[in-house]
Design a protein around this motif. Structure first.
Motif, PDB file in Angstrom:
ATOM      1  N   PHE A  78       0.853  -1.191   0.000  1.00 32.29           N
ATOM      2  CA  PHE A  78       0.000   0.000   0.000  1.00 32.29           C
ATOM      3  C   PHE A  78       0.889   1.242   0.000  1.00 32.29           C
ATOM      4  N   ALA A 121      -7.390   0.556  -6.059  1.00 30.18           N
ATOM      5  CA  ALA A 121      -8.424   1.517  -5.652  1.00 30.18           C
ATOM      6  C   ALA A 121      -7.753   2.873  -5.726  1.00 30.18           C
ATOM      7  N   ASP A 131     -12.456   5.895  -3.004  1.00 28.20           N
ATOM      8  CA  ASP A 131     -11.867   4.808  -3.795  1.00 28.20           C
ATOM      9  C   ASP A 131     -12.107   4.985  -5.288  1.00 28.20           C
ATOM     10  N   SER A 166     -10.107  -3.175  -4.331  1.00 27.11           N
ATOM     11  CA  SER A 166     -10.686  -3.010  -2.991  1.00 27.11           C
ATOM     12  C   SER A 166     -11.691  -1.867  -2.982  1.00 27.11           C
ATOM     13  N   TYR A 193     -11.798  -7.927  -3.509  1.00 27.13           N
ATOM     14  CA  TYR A 193     -12.430  -7.594  -2.228  1.00 27.13           C
ATOM     15  C   TYR A 193     -13.924  -7.588  -2.552  1.00 27.13           C
ATOM     16  N   TYR A 201     -13.605  -0.246  11.449  1.00 33.09           N
ATOM     17  CA  TYR A 201     -12.322  -0.878  11.775  1.00 33.09           C
ATOM     18  C   TYR A 201     -11.175  -0.529  10.816  1.00 33.09           C
ATOM     19  N   TYR A 202     -11.405   0.399   9.886  1.00 27.16           N
ATOM     20  CA  TYR A 202     -10.330   0.756   8.945  1.00 27.16           C
ATOM     21  C   TYR A 202      -9.520   1.981   9.390  1.00 27.16           C
ATOM     22  N   PHE A 205      -5.618   2.063   9.386  1.00 20.63           N
ATOM     23  CA  PHE A 205      -5.116   1.993   8.005  1.00 20.63           C
ATOM     24  C   PHE A 205      -5.175   3.377   7.364  1.00 20.63           C
ATOM     25  N   ARG A 206      -6.297   4.077   7.591  1.00 14.87           N
ATOM     26  CA  ARG A 206      -6.434   5.414   7.006  1.00 14.87           C
ATOM     27  C   ARG A 206      -5.459   6.386   7.655  1.00 14.87           C
ATOM     28  N   LYS A 218     -18.069   6.097   3.001  1.00 15.94           N
ATOM     29  CA  LYS A 218     -17.949   5.199   1.848  1.00 15.94           C
ATOM     30  C   LYS A 218     -19.185   4.314   1.674  1.00 15.94           C
ATOM     31  N   GLN A 222     -19.141   0.760  -0.235  1.00 14.47           N
ATOM     32  CA  GLN A 222     -18.889  -0.351   0.701  1.00 14.47           C
ATOM     33  C   GLN A 222     -20.227  -0.793   1.311  1.00 14.47           C
ATOM     34  N   LYS A 249     -14.198  -8.731   4.181  1.00 14.63           N
ATOM     35  CA  LYS A 249     -13.431  -7.736   4.937  1.00 14.63           C
ATOM     36  C   LYS A 249     -14.365  -6.790   5.658  1.00 14.63           C
ATOM     37  N   TYR A 272      -9.676 -10.340   5.343  1.00 12.36           N
ATOM     38  CA  TYR A 272      -8.726  -9.316   5.758  1.00 12.36           C
ATOM     39  C   TYR A 272      -8.964  -9.009   7.234  1.00 12.36           C
ATOM     40  N   VAL A 274      -8.409  -6.738   9.598  1.00  9.49           N
ATOM     41  CA  VAL A 274      -8.048  -5.351   9.279  1.00  9.49           C
ATOM     42  C   VAL A 274      -7.365  -4.623  10.444  1.00  9.49           C
ATOM     43  N   SER A 275      -6.936  -3.410  10.117  1.00  7.97           N
ATOM     44  CA  SER A 275      -6.119  -2.614  11.036  1.00  7.97           C
ATOM     45  C   SER A 275      -6.764  -2.437  12.415  1.00  7.97           C
ATOM     46  N   TYR A 314      -1.753  -8.053   9.791  1.00  9.71           N
ATOM     47  CA  TYR A 314      -0.569  -7.323  10.248  1.00  9.71           C
ATOM     48  C   TYR A 314       0.260  -8.166  11.208  1.00  9.71           C
TER      49      TYR A 314
HETATM   50  C1  PBG Z   1      -8.561   1.041   0.354  1.00  9.20           C
HETATM   51  C2  PBG Z   1      -8.389   0.022   1.421  1.00  9.20           C
HETATM   52  C3  PBG Z   1      -8.766   0.143   2.765  1.00  9.20           C
HETATM   53  C4  PBG Z   1      -8.267  -0.976   3.413  1.00  9.20           C
HETATM   54  C5  PBG Z   1      -7.633  -1.772   2.457  1.00  9.20           C
HETATM   55  N1  PBG Z   1      -7.730  -1.137   1.221  1.00  9.20           N
HETATM   56  C6  PBG Z   1      -9.430   1.246   3.497  1.00  9.20           C
HETATM   57  C7  PBG Z   1     -10.749   1.740   3.103  1.00  9.20           C
HETATM   58  O1  PBG Z   1     -11.480   1.115   2.334  1.00  9.20           O
HETATM   59  O2  PBG Z   1     -11.089   2.832   3.566  1.00  9.20           O
HETATM   60  C8  PBG Z   1      -8.388  -1.230   4.900  1.00  9.20           C
HETATM   61  C9  PBG Z   1      -7.410  -2.179   5.491  1.00  9.20           C
HETATM   62  C10 PBG Z   1      -7.277  -2.143   6.965  1.00  9.20           C
HETATM   63  O3  PBG Z   1      -8.043  -1.448   7.696  1.00  9.20           O
HETATM   64  O4  PBG Z   1      -6.385  -2.818   7.464  1.00  9.20           O
HETATM   65  N2  PBG Z   1      -9.473   0.811  -0.631  1.00  9.20           N
END
Ligand code: PBG
Length: 323
Positions: A78, A121, A131, A166, A193, A201-202, A205-206, A218, A222, A249, A272, A274-275, A314
């Motif tokens: 990323f 994305a 995205d 994604s 995805y 939960y993202y 990551f953001r 989103k 999403q 995810k 995934y 996620v973060s 992670y």
């Molecule tokens: C971007 C993307 C995101 C994640 C993976 N690709 C964030 C989002 O959609 O806002 C999240 C991964 C994570 O939280 O670990 N399209």
């Protein structure tokens, strides 16, 4: 008690428990996400993702070498793009000289046996943090897909094994498959995805990419966390359009979805972790509320048991030392 049936007999010793274990984690199933920064020497820990760094292009290769040596075989990259390089049209995503594209080539040269995933994305490149392309506050579907196809071909040219859209635009898997085939990349796969939820939960990551949406949310692309049906529909469509793997995810709040998708899918299912799921356990462990190793391995095992064969996490590098 006059009990004929005593389930505890099957848990009586470690060797019996190991013999009867139905789920086993293997390093071969784990994918390690890497945050890549342009300045080659960057090594910068992400505050909300303890233990995970933004790596400069040179440092990233060294780090990946260490992770590879630990037994992890798959990576997802990323890019961290400075604000000054983000544009409303996300043009950076199509720049063949971008540090991300150069990095893919360096990666494949250095680790030809590793499996390389790339996120497809626009959000890292888009000044809106969305995205897809934005017009009058709306996220456009078809023009975004056109860009995602070009982006995928660029990634394939650079050696990526599986492009991973994604973005949750409609029809992108079929369009990307056609674009890859027309460009001669029949062997480049697509991990879609497919069932990606509009999740809280993202956030870490953001933080890592500084990519939070600059307006709105989103939710028009999403999925709604209240729904399961649309996950099954998205998965079915992506398989029909040619996805080689489908993903759910996030993972932990969606184990039921992983399970239902695994029942219906004829292609491998990924999840995934996620973060935010990682951060919750990390911060709880740092404050003495949980044992990180046990909680992390229990989470990964649960995701696997639910039906995901491929797990983006992670913890991959740390898990390699634990497993
Ligand atoms: C971007 C993307 C995101 C994640 C993976 N690709 C964030 C989002 O959609 O806002 C999240 C991964 C994570 O939280 O670990 N399209």
């Amino acid at each position: 008690m006059d009990l004929k049936i005593r389930p505890r007999r099957n848990r009586k010793s470690n060797s019996v428990r190991e013999m009867l274990a139905e789920t086993r984690l293997s390093l071969n199933n784990l994918v390690y996400p890497v945050f890549l920064a342009e300045d080659p020497s960057t090594q910068n820990e992400i505050k909300t993702l303890p233990g995970i760094h933004r790596w400069g292009t040179k440092k990233a290769l060294d780090h990946i070498a260490e992770v590879w040596d630990s037994g992890i075989r798959a990576f997802d990259i990323f890019p961290v793009i400075p604000d000054s390089q983000k544009t409303p049209g996300a043009e950076g995503a199509l720049n063949p000289d971008h540090f991300l594209i150069r990095f893919f080539k360096d990666f494949k040269q250095r680790f030809p046996e590793a499996t390389l995933f790339s996120d497809v994305a626009l959000d890292p490149f888009n000044s809106d943090g969305h995205d897809g392309l934005v017009k009058d506050g709306k996220i456009l579907n078809d023009p975004s897909v056109e860009m995602l196809v070009k982006m995928s071909v660029l990634h394939a040219q650079a050696g990526v094994d599986f492009v991973s859209p994604s973005d949750m635009m409609d029809g992108r898997v079929g369009a990307i498959r056609q674009g890859l085939d027309e460009a001669g990349f029949q062997d480049t796969g697509i991990l879609s995805y497919s069932a990606k939820y509009a999740s809280a939960y993202y956030n870490p990551f953001r933080d890592a990419l500084d990519s939070a949406p600059r307006f709105g949310d989103k939710k028009t692309y999403q999925m709604d966390p209240r729904n399961a049906l649309e996950a099954l529909r998205e998965v079915r469509l992506d398989i029909e359009e040619g996805a080689d793997m489908v993903m759910v995810k996030p993972a932990l709040a969606y184990l039921d979805i992983i399970c239902q998708v695994a029942d219906l899918s004829e292609v491998p299912v990924a999840a995934y972790n996620v973060s935010g799921e990682y951060a919750m356990i990390k911060f709880a462990a740092q404050n003495g509320a949980l044992d990180e190793k046990r909680a992390a391995l229990e989470s990964l095992t649960a995701i696997h048991r639910a039906g995901a064969n491929v797990i983006f996490t992670y913890w991959a590098f740390q898990a390699a030392k634990w497993i």
